[in-house]
Design a protein around this motif. Structure first.
Motif, PDB file in Angstrom:
ATOM      1  N   THR A 185      -0.795 -16.040  10.656  1.00 46.79           N
ATOM      2  CA  THR A 185      -1.583 -15.513   9.468  1.00 46.79           C
ATOM      3  C   THR A 185      -2.168 -14.256   9.271  1.00 46.79           C
ATOM      4  OG1 THR A 185      -1.931 -18.040   8.997  1.00 46.79           O
ATOM      5  CG2 THR A 185      -3.216 -16.475   7.652  1.00 46.79           C
ATOM      6  N   ALA A 186      -2.985 -14.002  10.326  1.00 47.44           N
ATOM      7  CA  ALA A 186      -3.716 -12.664  10.499  1.00 47.44           C
ATOM      8  C   ALA A 186      -2.490 -11.518  10.613  1.00 47.44           C
ATOM      9  CB  ALA A 186      -4.399 -12.515  11.779  1.00 47.44           C
ATOM     10  N   LEU A 187      -1.338 -11.562  11.262  1.00 48.99           N
ATOM     11  CA  LEU A 187      -0.356 -10.646  11.244  1.00 48.99           C
ATOM     12  C   LEU A 187       0.106 -10.505   9.886  1.00 48.99           C
ATOM     13  CD1 LEU A 187       1.396 -11.253  14.531  1.00 48.99           C
ATOM     14  CD2 LEU A 187       0.114  -9.341  14.095  1.00 48.99           C
ATOM     15  N   PHE A 188       0.291 -11.470   9.169  1.00 47.86           N
ATOM     16  CA  PHE A 188       0.985 -11.621   7.875  1.00 47.86           C
ATOM     17  C   PHE A 188       0.017 -10.632   6.871  1.00 47.86           C
ATOM     18  CE2 PHE A 188       1.308 -13.535   3.669  1.00 47.86           C
ATOM     19  CZ  PHE A 188       2.264 -12.967   3.115  1.00 47.86           C
ATOM     20  N   LEU A 189      -1.298 -11.221   6.989  1.00 45.16           N
ATOM     21  CA  LEU A 189      -2.129 -10.506   6.091  1.00 45.16           C
ATOM     22  C   LEU A 189      -2.334  -8.898   6.453  1.00 45.16           C
ATOM     23  CD1 LEU A 189      -4.999 -13.034   5.966  1.00 45.16           C
ATOM     24  CD2 LEU A 189      -3.351 -12.473   4.051  1.00 45.16           C
ATOM     25  N   ILE A 190      -2.303  -8.574   7.662  1.00 47.18           N
ATOM     26  CA  ILE A 190      -2.158  -7.120   8.101  1.00 47.18           C
ATOM     27  C   ILE A 190      -0.731  -6.590   7.424  1.00 47.18           C
ATOM     28  CG2 ILE A 190      -2.046  -5.528  10.058  1.00 47.18           C
ATOM     29  CD1 ILE A 190      -3.836  -7.386  11.533  1.00 47.18           C
ATOM     30  N   GLY A 191       0.214  -7.199   7.597  1.00 47.06           N
ATOM     31  CA  GLY A 191       1.574  -6.714   7.186  1.00 47.06           C
ATOM     32  C   GLY A 191       1.537  -6.527   5.520  1.00 47.06           C
ATOM     33  N   LEU A 192       0.841  -7.461   5.101  1.00 47.13           N
ATOM     34  CA  LEU A 192       0.911  -7.394   3.482  1.00 47.13           C
ATOM     35  C   LEU A 192      -0.048  -6.250   3.073  1.00 47.13           C
ATOM     36  CD1 LEU A 192       1.573  -8.896   0.709  1.00 47.13           C
ATOM     37  CD2 LEU A 192      -0.593 -10.195   1.039  1.00 47.13           C
ATOM     38  N   ALA A 193      -1.310  -6.083   3.775  1.00 47.49           N
ATOM     39  CA  ALA A 193      -1.970  -4.891   3.661  1.00 47.49           C
ATOM     40  C   ALA A 193      -1.429  -3.430   3.881  1.00 47.49           C
ATOM     41  CB  ALA A 193      -3.029  -4.770   4.307  1.00 47.49           C
ATOM     42  N   ALA A 194      -0.470  -3.323   4.845  1.00 50.29           N
ATOM     43  CA  ALA A 194       0.483  -2.413   5.115  1.00 50.29           C
ATOM     44  C   ALA A 194       1.581  -1.941   4.058  1.00 50.29           C
ATOM     45  CB  ALA A 194       1.212  -2.429   6.397  1.00 50.29           C
ATOM     46  N   TYR A 195       2.020  -3.134   3.579  1.00 50.25           N
ATOM     47  CA  TYR A 195       3.200  -3.137   2.605  1.00 50.25           C
ATOM     48  C   TYR A 195       2.479  -2.456   1.293  1.00 50.25           C
ATOM     49  CZ  TYR A 195       6.264  -4.174  -1.476  1.00 50.25           C
ATOM     50  OH  TYR A 195       6.908  -4.294  -2.411  1.00 50.25           O
ATOM     51  N   ARG A 196       1.507  -2.912   0.883  1.00 46.38           N
ATOM     52  CA  ARG A 196       0.826  -2.656  -0.413  1.00 46.38           C
ATOM     53  C   ARG A 196       0.331  -1.180  -0.236  1.00 46.38           C
ATOM     54  NH1 ARG A 196      -3.753  -6.347  -2.635  1.00 46.38           N
ATOM     55  NH2 ARG A 196      -3.369  -4.786  -4.157  1.00 46.38           N
ATOM     56  N   ARG A 197      -0.009  -0.612   0.834  1.00 48.68           N
ATOM     57  CA  ARG A 197      -0.197   0.729   1.061  1.00 48.68           C
ATOM     58  C   ARG A 197       0.965   1.550   1.174  1.00 48.68           C
ATOM     59  NH1 ARG A 197      -3.222   3.601   5.940  1.00 48.68           N
ATOM     60  NH2 ARG A 197      -3.315   5.767   4.842  1.00 48.68           N
ATOM     61  N   ARG A 198       2.054   1.097   1.860  1.00 50.74           N
ATOM     62  CA  ARG A 198       3.434   2.068   1.813  1.00 50.74           C
ATOM     63  C   ARG A 198       4.132   1.805   0.826  1.00 50.74           C
ATOM     64  NH1 ARG A 198       3.672   5.382   6.551  1.00 50.74           N
ATOM     65  NH2 ARG A 198       1.668   5.072   7.425  1.00 50.74           N
ATOM     66  N   ARG A 199       4.149   0.626   0.416  1.00 48.82           N
ATOM     67  CA  ARG A 199       5.529   0.121  -0.666  1.00 48.82           C
ATOM     68  C   ARG A 199       6.895   0.582  -0.322  1.00 48.82           C
ATOM     69  NH1 ARG A 199       2.722  -3.417  -4.413  1.00 48.82           N
ATOM     70  NH2 ARG A 199       0.807  -2.387  -4.796  1.00 48.82           N
ATOM     71  N   SER A 200       7.210   0.266   0.763  1.00 38.72           N
ATOM     72  CA  SER A 200       8.568   0.671   1.249  1.00 38.72           C
ATOM     73  C   SER A 200       9.379  -0.688   1.424  1.00 38.72           C
ATOM     74  CB  SER A 200       8.732   1.582   2.333  1.00 38.72           C
ATOM     75  OG  SER A 200       8.450   0.890   3.664  1.00 38.72           O
ATOM     76  N   ARG A 201      10.540  -0.547   1.485  1.00 39.73           N
ATOM     77  CA  ARG A 201      11.467  -1.562   1.561  1.00 39.73           C
ATOM     78  C   ARG A 201      11.230  -2.293   2.968  1.00 39.73           C
ATOM     79  NH1 ARG A 201      17.619  -1.300   0.271  1.00 39.73           N
ATOM     80  NH2 ARG A 201      16.829  -0.564  -1.673  1.00 39.73           N
ATOM     81  N   THR A 202      11.356  -1.205   4.067  1.00 34.42           N
ATOM     82  CA  THR A 202      11.112  -1.422   5.322  1.00 34.42           C
ATOM     83  C   THR A 202       9.847  -2.492   5.812  1.00 34.42           C
ATOM     84  OG1 THR A 202      12.321   0.118   6.180  1.00 34.42           O
ATOM     85  CG2 THR A 202      10.737  -0.647   7.655  1.00 34.42           C
ATOM     86  N   TYR A 203       8.559  -1.888   5.093  1.00 33.97           N
ATOM     87  CA  TYR A 203       7.435  -2.843   5.135  1.00 33.97           C
ATOM     88  C   TYR A 203       7.254  -4.128   4.474  1.00 33.97           C
ATOM     89  CZ  TYR A 203       4.714   0.697   7.197  1.00 33.97           C
ATOM     90  OH  TYR A 203       4.288   1.850   8.144  1.00 33.97           O
ATOM     91  N   LEU A 204       8.140  -4.435   3.325  1.00 27.36           N
ATOM     92  CA  LEU A 204       8.418  -5.589   2.736  1.00 27.36           C
ATOM     93  C   LEU A 204       9.131  -6.586   3.541  1.00 27.36           C
ATOM     94  CD1 LEU A 204       8.385  -7.346   0.152  1.00 27.36           C
ATOM     95  CD2 LEU A 204      10.392  -6.443  -0.731  1.00 27.36           C
ATOM     96  N   LEU A 205      10.353  -5.928   4.075  1.00 31.51           N
ATOM     97  CA  LEU A 205      11.071  -6.974   5.124  1.00 31.51           C
ATOM     98  C   LEU A 205      10.004  -7.672   6.393  1.00 31.51           C
ATOM     99  CD1 LEU A 205      14.638  -5.042   4.873  1.00 31.51           C
ATOM    100  CD2 LEU A 205      13.864  -7.254   3.948  1.00 31.51           C
ATOM    101  N   ILE A 206       9.212  -6.489   6.861  1.00 31.68           N
ATOM    102  CA  ILE A 206       8.611  -6.914   7.967  1.00 31.68           C
ATOM    103  C   ILE A 206       7.572  -7.904   7.370  1.00 31.68           C
ATOM    104  CG2 ILE A 206       6.939  -6.163   9.640  1.00 31.68           C
ATOM    105  CD1 ILE A 206       8.770  -3.368   9.960  1.00 31.68           C
ATOM    106  N   THR A 207       6.930  -7.746   6.425  1.00 28.42           N
ATOM    107  CA  THR A 207       5.858  -8.625   5.865  1.00 28.42           C
ATOM    108  C   THR A 207       6.614  -9.904   5.507  1.00 28.42           C
ATOM    109  OG1 THR A 207       4.869  -6.957   4.968  1.00 28.42           O
ATOM    110  CG2 THR A 207       4.328  -9.085   3.868  1.00 28.42           C
TER     111      THR A 207
END
Length: 120
Positions: free
Chosen positions: A36-58
């Motif tokens: 859950t912590a990793l998911f929330l960090i990934g979600l924050a990174a996706y919201r900052r970057r808004r890229s397909r790669t970050y979305l897929l990792i999230t």
């Protein structure tokens, strides 16, 4: 040399004895907190970057969270063992596929040297 002992295999494979195991519950709870912590960090990174790669990792990280919830559901008798195995192995495949897609989309983008991405 390793010798197969059927009694040991039966003891480890005995699901009813493992079902409410305190060790299994602790491991699943730690996995839940960690994923859950990793998911929330990934979600924050996706919201900052808004890229397909970050979305897929999230999405892959979110699938790990759901996987842990299914495990807890199995421990508490909500999810039958057959469904548990089907869902868990399907999620394993999906996580691998999503991560490979993230790598593919990242590599298709413009070439960047490490110096270009410094400070990102």
């Amino acid at each position: 040399m390793f010798a197969f002992d059927p009694d040991v295999a039966v003891a480890f494979a005995s699901w009813p004895e493992m079902r409410f195991s305190p060790l299994l519950l602790v491991i699943l709870l730690l996995a839940g907190v960690g994923t859950t912590a990793l998911f929330l960090i990934g979600l924050a990174a996706y919201r900052r970057r808004r890229s397909r790669t970050y979305l897929l990792i999230t999405l892959a990280l979110g699938t790990l969270v759901v996987r842990t919830v299914v495990g807890l559901g199995t421990v508490f008798g909500v999810v039958p063992m057959g469904v548990h195995h089907l869902v868990e192995h399907t999620f394993d495949f999906l996580i691998a596929a999503v991560l490979l897609a993230a790598i593919y989309y990242q590599r298709r983008g413009p070439s960047r040297t490490p110096a270009d991405s410094f400070g990102d």
